[in-house]
Design a protein around this motif. Structure first.
Motif, PDB file in Angstrom:
ATOM      1  N   VAL A 103      90.185  35.881 -51.534  1.00 39.04           N
ATOM      2  CA  VAL A 103      90.369  37.277 -51.895  1.00 39.04           C
ATOM      3  C   VAL A 103      90.161  38.060 -50.612  1.00 39.04           C
ATOM      4  O   VAL A 103      89.125  37.923 -49.960  1.00 39.04           O
ATOM      5  CB  VAL A 103      89.353  37.717 -52.970  1.00 39.04           C
ATOM      6  N   ARG A 134      95.107  38.457 -53.181  1.00 39.23           N
ATOM      7  CA  ARG A 134      94.671  37.074 -53.353  1.00 39.23           C
ATOM      8  C   ARG A 134      95.637  36.149 -52.632  1.00 39.23           C
ATOM      9  O   ARG A 134      96.848  36.281 -52.782  1.00 39.23           O
ATOM     10  CB  ARG A 134      94.605  36.722 -54.834  1.00 39.23           C
ATOM     11  N   TYR A 194      90.105  41.713 -48.709  1.00 43.88           N
ATOM     12  CA  TYR A 194      90.029  43.175 -48.795  1.00 43.88           C
ATOM     13  C   TYR A 194      90.424  43.764 -47.444  1.00 43.88           C
ATOM     14  O   TYR A 194      90.015  43.256 -46.411  1.00 43.88           O
ATOM     15  CB  TYR A 194      88.609  43.622 -49.120  1.00 43.88           C
ATOM     16  N   GLN A 206      86.700  36.643 -49.165  1.00 47.60           N
ATOM     17  CA  GLN A 206      85.845  35.871 -50.080  1.00 47.60           C
ATOM     18  C   GLN A 206      86.586  34.597 -50.459  1.00 47.60           C
ATOM     19  O   GLN A 206      87.797  34.629 -50.709  1.00 47.60           O
ATOM     20  CB  GLN A 206      85.532  36.668 -51.345  1.00 47.60           C
ATOM     21  N   CYS A 229      89.778  37.934 -59.883  1.00 50.98           N
ATOM     22  CA  CYS A 229      89.706  38.380 -58.483  1.00 50.98           C
ATOM     23  C   CYS A 229      88.451  37.893 -57.786  1.00 50.98           C
ATOM     24  O   CYS A 229      88.046  38.471 -56.781  1.00 50.98           O
ATOM     25  CB  CYS A 229      89.708  39.903 -58.414  1.00 50.98           C
ATOM     26  N   PHE A 254      93.017  46.215 -59.707  1.00 54.86           N
ATOM     27  CA  PHE A 254      92.334  46.143 -58.411  1.00 54.86           C
ATOM     28  C   PHE A 254      91.293  45.043 -58.438  1.00 54.86           C
ATOM     29  O   PHE A 254      90.659  44.833 -59.466  1.00 54.86           O
ATOM     30  CB  PHE A 254      91.638  47.476 -58.098  1.00 54.86           C
ATOM     31  N   LEU A 270      77.351  42.981 -57.199  1.00 55.63           N
ATOM     32  CA  LEU A 270      78.103  44.229 -57.367  1.00 55.63           C
ATOM     33  C   LEU A 270      77.513  45.078 -58.493  1.00 55.63           C
ATOM     34  O   LEU A 270      77.442  46.304 -58.391  1.00 55.63           O
ATOM     35  CB  LEU A 270      79.580  43.925 -57.647  1.00 55.63           C
ATOM     36  N   VAL A 289      90.851  55.860 -51.751  1.00 57.18           N
ATOM     37  CA  VAL A 289      91.636  54.896 -52.524  1.00 57.18           C
ATOM     38  C   VAL A 289      92.582  55.584 -53.522  1.00 57.18           C
ATOM     39  O   VAL A 289      93.430  54.947 -54.129  1.00 57.18           O
ATOM     40  CB  VAL A 289      90.688  53.905 -53.243  1.00 57.18           C
ATOM     41  N   SER A 343      87.904  49.746 -48.864  1.00 57.42           N
ATOM     42  CA  SER A 343      88.862  49.955 -49.951  1.00 57.42           C
ATOM     43  C   SER A 343      88.733  48.833 -50.992  1.00 57.42           C
ATOM     44  O   SER A 343      88.600  47.661 -50.642  1.00 57.42           O
ATOM     45  CB  SER A 343      90.283  49.931 -49.366  1.00 57.42           C
ATOM     46  N   PRO A 344      88.746  49.181 -52.278  1.00 60.58           N
ATOM     47  CA  PRO A 344      88.659  48.136 -53.304  1.00 60.58           C
ATOM     48  C   PRO A 344      89.978  47.398 -53.521  1.00 60.58           C
ATOM     49  O   PRO A 344      90.049  46.518 -54.377  1.00 60.58           O
ATOM     50  CB  PRO A 344      88.256  48.923 -54.554  1.00 60.58           C
ATOM     51  N   VAL A 345      90.991  47.750 -52.747  1.00 64.45           N
ATOM     52  CA  VAL A 345      92.273  47.050 -52.908  1.00 64.45           C
ATOM     53  C   VAL A 345      92.144  45.663 -52.281  1.00 64.45           C
ATOM     54  O   VAL A 345      91.797  45.534 -51.107  1.00 64.45           O
ATOM     55  CB  VAL A 345      93.410  47.836 -52.215  1.00 64.45           C
ATOM     56  N   SER A 346      92.409  44.654 -53.089  1.00 67.22           N
ATOM     57  CA  SER A 346      92.325  43.287 -52.555  1.00 67.22           C
ATOM     58  C   SER A 346      93.628  42.553 -52.799  1.00 67.22           C
ATOM     59  O   SER A 346      94.412  42.926 -53.672  1.00 67.22           O
ATOM     60  CB  SER A 346      91.176  42.528 -53.221  1.00 67.22           C
ATOM     61  N   ARG A 386      83.220  50.741 -58.924  1.00 65.27           N
ATOM     62  CA  ARG A 386      84.381  51.238 -58.164  1.00 65.27           C
ATOM     63  C   ARG A 386      85.651  50.546 -58.625  1.00 65.27           C
ATOM     64  O   ARG A 386      86.718  51.144 -58.687  1.00 65.27           O
ATOM     65  CB  ARG A 386      84.189  50.962 -56.664  1.00 65.27           C
ATOM     66  N   PHE A 387      85.544  49.259 -58.894  1.00 62.88           N
ATOM     67  CA  PHE A 387      86.720  48.511 -59.351  1.00 62.88           C
ATOM     68  C   PHE A 387      87.021  48.846 -60.809  1.00 62.88           C
ATOM     69  O   PHE A 387      88.158  49.080 -61.198  1.00 62.88           O
ATOM     70  CB  PHE A 387      86.477  47.000 -59.230  1.00 62.88           C
ATOM     71  N   PRO A 446      82.172  43.416 -50.812  1.00 58.48           N
ATOM     72  CA  PRO A 446      82.802  44.603 -50.218  1.00 58.48           C
ATOM     73  C   PRO A 446      81.811  45.759 -50.137  1.00 58.48           C
ATOM     74  O   PRO A 446      81.166  46.089 -51.129  1.00 58.48           O
ATOM     75  CB  PRO A 446      83.952  44.925 -51.186  1.00 58.48           C
TER      76      PRO A 446
END
Lengths: 99, 497
Positions: free
Chosen positions: A66, A56, A68, A29, B415, B497, B425, B477, A51-54, B433-434, A46
């Motif tokens: 950003v 930057r 992911y 993004q 973010c 996150f 979202l 996760v 996975s929500p892990v991003s 989720r975040f 996403p």
């Protein structure tokens, strides 16, 4: 440094995002960076399975990505993604972009 | 004399008509008074089947049509109202689960060029003691908020006055962001500053955008034009209805893509204000694809030397207020809803299950009041009187006992989860989720750094339940979450996150 329009920037971003998504399964993004605020500018959302892990990646004072999915890549592949980002956006680094 | 001419000169240059006119359609704004009035005209209550169809749309996180919202406000049957309230709670849980965000207001100055009849800060109120906080004083207030109470999120409030102009706002916000206080196992810091200020031109909003503010709020007070004109004396800056109405449009144009709407309930018919909020949300969605990040619905409260409040014929009863909250929740299902400490604790407790998402706590609204240890309200330094003066610790404990987790998350706007992204979202239920992960991380942080033993005892079972829920619902996760969580336990701070 030559000015480029936001729409041109977004087109370039979309090309890169599409390429990296199909090759490495990462999602990008594009964001405008203002102080600690990263405002969404472009890019897909996403998906539920991602996975929500991003992470930057700052491209300059006014622009960032950003990303992911980087956490799920092998180190060598991760470096390839970061290199591709640098190659595509280095000219914009250090310059703010107005909407 | 010199002071008066300085004020006049400042006021005269504030409104940029072109920044309103460019948003008008055929010269009209997005509040067609007659249309709103006609939708509220007496009519039979809607059939239950119609009400349930509307509920289904809200549960699909669709913004309602004005006719649908108007129909909901016509419901008379108590059992149908009970269904509406249950649906409002369901909508909230679908989008925001059991999370409640907390914040504190920080009033930085009470000088104001306006003379609004209902406001304690109005320029004609000689009983009000005027003050604007210095940067050192702001630092001191922030140290209490972030270091002693444990807030991570503020709403800063300014009067409309050259002494609190955009340069002052910028400096004050930078000052707040710069405060870092050692506490417990980590440090206290304000991580998101939201702004409640007068309407500004795009150029000034860009200054705020550059600093990196959170949400920008401007409340319309009343969407009813005639009432608006009667409570905001002609010739005052605030008397320009449309300049205020398009504040959020200008904010989005300037790049602040989280905006907050609000109406002051009690100036006019509450049902008109609910429709006004809906029309406003829909106008933003139509123009920008981005609706309000939050909606506020303060009710008029007593203020020093402000008789208008006792005289208004539109005071909203608790029963009607409950209906208003329910219908707002269903009408704009994705928006955060802010229930402030204007309301007394028992009423807040009763309204929370109707879909509210944010509460303030430990609130002091006197200028410089956080550093004052007395804890008492000072009516001649406040805009109005608060109904709930409980501490953040007390509120967090009560929320935990009610099954809510207090989220101190401020990650989204750092973010890229803003504007169209956050809208999508929220509508799809993906933001949860975040937020779920970040709520657990920040709640652990807060329990470690600020909670009293009874609050910790109430909070830990909720946190344990959340972590188990994450393990079950987000197995992929979970390892990454636990890694962050353990780092928090070891004393690292502000991981998200």
């Amino acid at each position: 440094m030559n000015e480029i329009s936001t729409s041109e920037l977004i087109k370039r971003f979309q090309r890169l995002a599409g390429r990296l998504e199909s090759k490495h399964a990462v999602l990008l993004q594009l964001a405008l960076v203002r102080g600690r605020r990263w405002s969404y500018l472009a890019g897909r959302m996403p998906a539920p399975g991602l996975s929500p892990v991003s992470e930057r990646v700052k491209l300059g004072p006014g622009l960032g990505l950003v990303v992911y999915g980087l956490d799920e890549l092998r180190p060598v592949e991760r470096l390839q993604v970061l290199k591709a980002i640098g190659d595509s956006f280095a000219p914009e680094a250090g310059r703010a972009v107005d909407r | 004399m010199e002071k008066t001419s300085r004020l006049k000169s400042w006021v005269s240059g504030r409104i940029n008509q072109a920044q309103v006119d460019r948003y008008l359609e055929d010269g009209r704004d997005f509040i067609p008074d007659a249309e709103l009035e006609s939708k509220l005209a007496p009519a039979p209550p809607p059939a239950p089947a119609r009400v349930r169809e509307i509920i289904a749309r809200a549960l699909a996180i669709q913004t309602l049509e004005p006719d649908e919202t108007a129909d909901l406000m016509r419901v008379r049957d108590p059992e149908l109202w009970a269904e509406l309230e249950a649906a409002a709670g369901q909508v909230k849980r679908k989008v925001y689960d059991n999370r409640i965000v907390t914040f504190a207001p920080l009033y930085l100055g009470n000088r104001c060029v306006n003379n609004c009849l209902y406001c304690g800060f109005r320029s004609g109120n000689a009983a009000e003691r005027r003050r604007v906080l210095s940067l050192d004083e702001i630092r001191g207030e922030t140290e209490v908020l972030a270091g002693r109470i444990g807030h991570k999120r503020l709403i800063v409030v300014y009067g409309e006055h050259p002494d609190t102009d955009v340069d002052y706002m910028a400096e004050s916000i930078r000052t707040i962001y710069g405060v870092k206080v050692p506490v417990g196992r980590g440090f206290g810091q304000i991580r998101r500053v939201n702004v409640n200020a007068a309407p500004m031109p795009v150029e000034e909003l860009k200054v705020l955008a550059e600093i990196g503010v959170g949400t920008y709020q401007v409340f319309q007070e009343t969407y009813h034009r005639q009432t608006y004109a009667s409570v905001h004396p002609a010739g005052s800056l605030k008397s320009d209805y449309r300049w205020r109405l398009y504040s959020m449009h200008r904010s989005l144009e300037a790049g602040i893509d989280d905006v907050g709407l609000g109406a002051l309930f009690g100036l006019y018919d509450w049902r008109f204000e609910v429709l006004g909020l809906l029309y406003h949300a829909r106008a933003l969605e139509k123009r920008f694809g981005i609706g309000p990040h939050t909606i506020s619905f303060p009710r008029l409260e007593p203020a020093e030397n402000t008789p208008f409040i006792q005289e208004t014929g539109y005071r909203v009863t608790d029963e009607d207020f409950r209906k208003a909250v329910t219908v707002i929740r269903l009408s704009v299902p994705y928006a955060g809803m802010i229930l402030t400490a204007r309301e007394p604790a028992p009423l807040r407790r009763a309204l929370l299950p109707l879909g509210c998402t944010q509460l303030d706590a430990s609130s002091r609204i006197g200028i410089g009041a956080y550093r004052s240890r007395s804890g008492e309200q000072v009516s001649d330094r406040q805009q109005f009187l608060l109904g709930d003066t409980r501490t953040l610790d007390e509120v967090v404990r009560e929320l935990a006992l009610m099954g809510h987790i207090t989220s101190f998350c401020t990650a989204g706007y750092r973010c890229g989860r803003t504007g169209q992204c956050i809208m999508e979202l929220l509508r799809s239920g993906q933001e949860g989720r975040f937020c779920k992960l970040n709520a657990a991380l920040t709640f652990q942080e807060w329990l470690d750094d600020f909670a009293t033993p009874p609050t910790r005892a109430a909070g830990e079972p909720i946190l344990a339940r959340e972590i188990e829920d994450i393990r079950q619902r987000m197995p992929a996760v979970f390892p990454a979450f636990m890694k962050q969580y353990e780092r928090i336990r070891q004393g690292e701070r502000d991981l998200y996150f």
